[in-house]
Design a protein around this motif. Sequence first.
Motif, short mmCIF file in Angstrom:
data_model
loop_
_atom_site.label_atom_id
_atom_site.label_comp_id
_atom_site.label_asym_id
_atom_site.label_seq_id
_atom_site.Cartn_x
_atom_site.Cartn_y
_atom_site.Cartn_z
N MET A 1 14.22 53.15 1.79
CA MET A 1 13.30 52.85 2.89
C MET A 1 12.54 51.55 2.65
SD MET A 1 10.25 55.21 4.42
CE MET A 1 9.19 54.84 3.04
N THR A 2 12.04 51.35 1.42
CA THR A 2 11.31 50.14 1.14
C THR A 2 12.22 48.91 1.08
OG1 THR A 2 11.35 50.76 -1.20
CG2 THR A 2 9.34 51.21 0.02
N ALA A 3 13.50 49.13 0.75
CA ALA A 3 14.45 48.02 0.83
C ALA A 3 14.58 47.56 2.28
CB ALA A 3 15.81 48.45 0.28
N GLY A 4 14.64 48.53 3.20
CA GLY A 4 14.70 48.17 4.62
C GLY A 4 13.42 47.51 5.09
N MET A 5 12.28 47.97 4.60
CA MET A 5 11.00 47.37 4.98
C MET A 5 10.86 45.97 4.40
SD MET A 5 8.42 50.62 4.65
CE MET A 5 7.05 49.71 5.38
N GLU A 6 11.34 45.78 3.18
CA GLU A 6 11.28 44.45 2.57
C GLU A 6 12.17 43.48 3.33
OE1 GLU A 6 9.41 42.01 0.43
OE2 GLU A 6 9.22 44.04 -0.41
#
Length: 270
Positions: A76-81
């Motif tokens: 999820m944080t990879a997508g947000m980054e």
Amino acid sequence: MKKLSKKTLNKSYLSWFYGNLTCFSQEHMQTFGYLCAMLPVVEELYDKKEDQKKALQTYTAFFNTEPQIGSLVVGMTAGMEEAKANGQPIDGDAINGIRAGLMGPLAGIGDSLIVGTLIPILLGIGLGLSADGSPLGAIFYIVVWNLLMWFGMRFAFDKGYSLGGKAVEILVGEQAQAVRDSILMVGTVVIGAVAASWINITTALPLPGGGMLQATLDGIFPKMLSAATVFFCWWLMTNKNISPTAVMGLLVIIAFAGVLIGFFDPGLSY
């Protein structure tokens, strides 16, 4: 528009799968494992070293959750980054806020589903397969556990990446609470079934008027001593905050003393 390559996503996932406990300590827990998993993501999205350093600062904050389900947060944080690198209004504080907010709920889900339900079920099957000394039970557990974790963690990582910030409502909303409560109930039932199946404590103590104490106890409540032992261990760990290792040591002492005084028969299997 910047887009994470499949190679980078694979590298990020593998870093978390194999290294989620990298440099583990009571102070940092899974912080550095998380940082290693985000490193290839940051390196691909930002060309300048200064931008990379600034982005990685986000992932130096404390992080700890159930590692299998926790792969969802990494994805999820990879997508947000990725969204942040493309100019969307997402900053490091927002990412850290979501990470901090998801640690507890995911730990509750993971501990109930993985540790409290799946592992006891797999171990129960494995013990049954190895009851006659066969190595099949160990082989079953090793193969099935690793296959489930590999594909399960990969699914969670990819789902987190595709959902991005939208995953928050799914994980911490009212529906998620109902799911966590249901999983906790299933885990409790499984633990009870494992205890009833694999714990067998009996006494060899005779009664003064003839007969055996164990036969009398079985007539009142079959496996009464086994149930009492389970509740005793639970009470020690929850009410007295005694570690599982100390509880196991105490059980060894009780068993040894019980054999010496004749309460337990050394020829029986407890």
